[in-house]
Design an enzyme around this catalytic site. Structure first.
Site, PDB file in Angstrom:
ATOM      1  N   CYS A 194     -48.702  97.843  49.934  1.00  0.00           N
ATOM      2  CA  CYS A 194     -49.708  97.445  50.925  1.00  0.00           C
ATOM      3  C   CYS A 194     -50.440  96.202  50.415  1.00  0.00           C
ATOM      4  O   CYS A 194     -50.831  96.140  49.254  1.00  0.00           O
ATOM      5  CB  CYS A 194     -50.701  98.579  51.141  1.00  0.00           C
ATOM      6  N   CYS A 226     -57.817  97.920  48.387  1.00  0.00           N
ATOM      7  CA  CYS A 226     -58.717  99.081  48.282  1.00  0.00           C
ATOM      8  C   CYS A 226     -58.678  99.604  46.838  1.00  0.00           C
ATOM      9  O   CYS A 226     -57.614 100.003  46.349  1.00  0.00           O
ATOM     10  CB  CYS A 226     -58.294 100.165  49.268  1.00  0.00           C
ATOM     11  N   CYS A 263     -56.843 102.863  45.703  1.00  0.00           N
ATOM     12  CA  CYS A 263     -55.560 103.229  46.310  1.00  0.00           C
ATOM     13  C   CYS A 263     -54.344 102.840  45.480  1.00  0.00           C
ATOM     14  O   CYS A 263     -54.129 101.654  45.202  1.00  0.00           O
ATOM     15  CB  CYS A 263     -55.465 102.610  47.699  1.00  0.00           C
ATOM     16  N   CYS A 309     -50.161 114.527  60.763  1.00  0.00           N
ATOM     17  CA  CYS A 309     -50.658 113.164  60.603  1.00  0.00           C
ATOM     18  C   CYS A 309     -49.604 112.303  59.915  1.00  0.00           C
ATOM     19  O   CYS A 309     -49.034 112.714  58.908  1.00  0.00           O
ATOM     20  CB  CYS A 309     -51.923 113.161  59.757  1.00  0.00           C
ATOM     21  N   CYS A 321     -51.426 112.727  64.898  1.00  0.00           N
ATOM     22  CA  CYS A 321     -52.420 111.807  64.346  1.00  0.00           C
ATOM     23  C   CYS A 321     -51.662 110.735  63.580  1.00  0.00           C
ATOM     24  O   CYS A 321     -50.596 111.003  63.025  1.00  0.00           O
ATOM     25  CB  CYS A 321     -53.365 112.568  63.402  1.00  0.00           C
ATOM     26  N   CYS A 358     -60.630 110.013  64.112  1.00  0.00           N
ATOM     27  CA  CYS A 358     -60.753 110.701  62.830  1.00  0.00           C
ATOM     28  C   CYS A 358     -61.278 109.651  61.860  1.00  0.00           C
ATOM     29  O   CYS A 358     -60.601 108.652  61.608  1.00  0.00           O
ATOM     30  CB  CYS A 358     -59.387 111.212  62.401  1.00  0.00           C
ATOM     31  N   ARG A 413     -63.483 117.663  57.411  1.00  0.00           N
ATOM     32  CA  ARG A 413     -62.253 118.007  56.690  1.00  0.00           C
ATOM     33  C   ARG A 413     -62.346 117.734  55.198  1.00  0.00           C
ATOM     34  O   ARG A 413     -62.724 116.630  54.778  1.00  0.00           O
ATOM     35  CB  ARG A 413     -61.083 117.207  57.268  1.00  0.00           C
TER      36      ARG A 413
HETATM   37  S1  SF4 Z   1     -56.052 102.564  51.522  1.00  0.00           S
HETATM   38 FE1  SF4 Z   1     -54.179 101.882  50.438  1.00  0.00          FE
HETATM   39  S2  SF4 Z   1     -52.611 101.909  52.028  1.00  0.00           S
HETATM   40 FE2  SF4 Z   1     -54.590 101.945  53.094  1.00  0.00          FE
HETATM   41  S3  SF4 Z   1     -55.100  99.801  53.492  1.00  0.00           S
HETATM   42 FE3  SF4 Z   1     -56.045 100.303  51.505  1.00  0.00          FE
HETATM   43  S4  SF4 Z   1     -54.487  99.700  49.968  1.00  0.00           S
HETATM   44 FE4  SF4 Z   1     -53.450  99.831  51.956  1.00  0.00          FE
END
Ligand code: SF4
Length: 326
Positions: free
Chosen positions: A60, A64, A67, A104, A135, A195, A267
């Site tokens: 990705c 984040c 993540c 989901c 979802c 959600c 949740r």
């Molecule tokens: S949480 Fe992870 S998968 Fe989702 S946008 Fe951020 S880096 Fe990408």
């Protein structure tokens, strides 16, 4: 500020000072109030059960800080291309057999490309045909993409605010809070249920947690589902090594979410594997009434279904039927 009748305690005009005051209440008072609100709106012994499948894993472009799927962090995660719709439907069938009522589908994208969306739409149609609630969490959506998913039969779209607006820039720099709110507005306008929740224990302050819940509780209408995650610290991500959040504070936030958003399903999501049975029981007592169920929660572990069955048995909890939320 006192909760009145069942309809009288639904409000979207909470002030930050009111949310702060609720959060500062003695624990027993907060729990009593959360239980009272919970019992006015839900069967306190029923918990909604969802299963989450990663339909496209890793690589990705977003950053984040929590993540392992971000391409920017070396976490050893294996990337997986977008799954075939037939394979996703087969997994949904297995989840239904294991007791899930909502399925989901999560993809690690900044936002879906239109050709990806065609594949996801096919998955949604197939999963909905099994009688499951559907979802998806696919990143940012345009209004047209949201309408496309609605037409395919999508019931819920997950898009988390993650934390307070003030702290957001410490966690993610590749998009801003308003981007999140815009996607939520597009989803709502398309007629898809929302959600939306966040992650606790990312180094934020108590005031950030209060502000985050205040933002959620002043969305009109409230999100139908509110996932509250406890940070799973993955080595290689910037948040690895963050001091763990006090468990009582976690339960306080669950109780606060229940009081502020009485009709929403709150949740317990990521981080449940690290919680004792006693902590989960406190969360249910505080008004949590939904869990993710299954072997994996995107890319981190989740308690296996057998230990969930055992905990439900000890607490006298039963799964909520899908129709209860329709
Ligand atoms: S949480 Fe992870 S998968 Fe989702 S946008 Fe951020 S880096 Fe990408």
């Amino acid at each position: 500020m006192d909760g009145d009748g069942a309809a009288g305690d639904i409000r979207c005009d909470w002030t930050l000072a009111q949310v702060r005051a609720l959060h500062a209440q003695p624990f027993s008072d907060l729990m009593h109030r959360a239980q009272s609100v919970h019992r006015r709106h839900f069967d306190p012994n029923a918990v909604q059960v969802s299963t989450l499948l990663s339909i496209k894993t890793g690589a990705c472009p977003e950053d984040c800080a929590y993540c392992p799927q971000s391409i920017r962090y070396d976490t050893g995660l294996e990337r997986e291309a977008l799954m075939e719709p037939a394979a996703v439907v087969a997994r949904a069938r297995a989840a239904r057999a294991a007791g899930a009522t909502r399925f989901c589908m999560g993809a690690a994208w900044r936002s879906p490309k239109d050709r990806d969306l065609d594949m996801v739409a096919e998955m949604v149609e197939g999963v909905a045909a099994l009688g499951l609630e559907t979802c998806a969490t696919l990143g940012m959506l345009t209004p047209a993409q949201a309408r496309r998913l609605k037409d395919a039969g999508l019931h819920y779209y997950n898009h988390n605010l993650d934390t307070s607006e003030a702290y957001y820039g410490e966690i993610i720099t590749t998009r801003c809070y308003q981007d999140r709110l815009d996607t939520l507005a597009a989803v709502r306008a398309a007629g898809i249920r929302v959600c939306c929740g966040g992650i606790l224990g990312m180094g934020e302050t108590a005031e950030d947690r209060v502000a985050f819940l205040h933002t959620l509780a002043t969305l009109d209408p409230h999100p139908e589902s509110v996932p509250i995650n406890n940070l799973v610290q993955v080595p290689g991500t910037p948040l690895a090594g963050t001091p763990a959040l006090d468990t009582i504070e976690f339960v306080r936030i669950v109780a606060l979410a229940r009081i502020l958003m009485p009709r929403s399903h709150v949740r317990l999501s990521a981080g449940r594997a690290g919680m004792s049975d006693e902590m989960q029981a406190l969360c249910f007592l505080a008004g949590a009434n939904s869990i993710f169920y299954g072997e994996k929660l995107l890319t981190t572990g989740n308690p296996d279904t057998e230990s969930d069955h055992a905990l439900f048995g000890r607490l006298g909890i039963r799964p909520e039927p899908a129709a209860a939320e329709a």
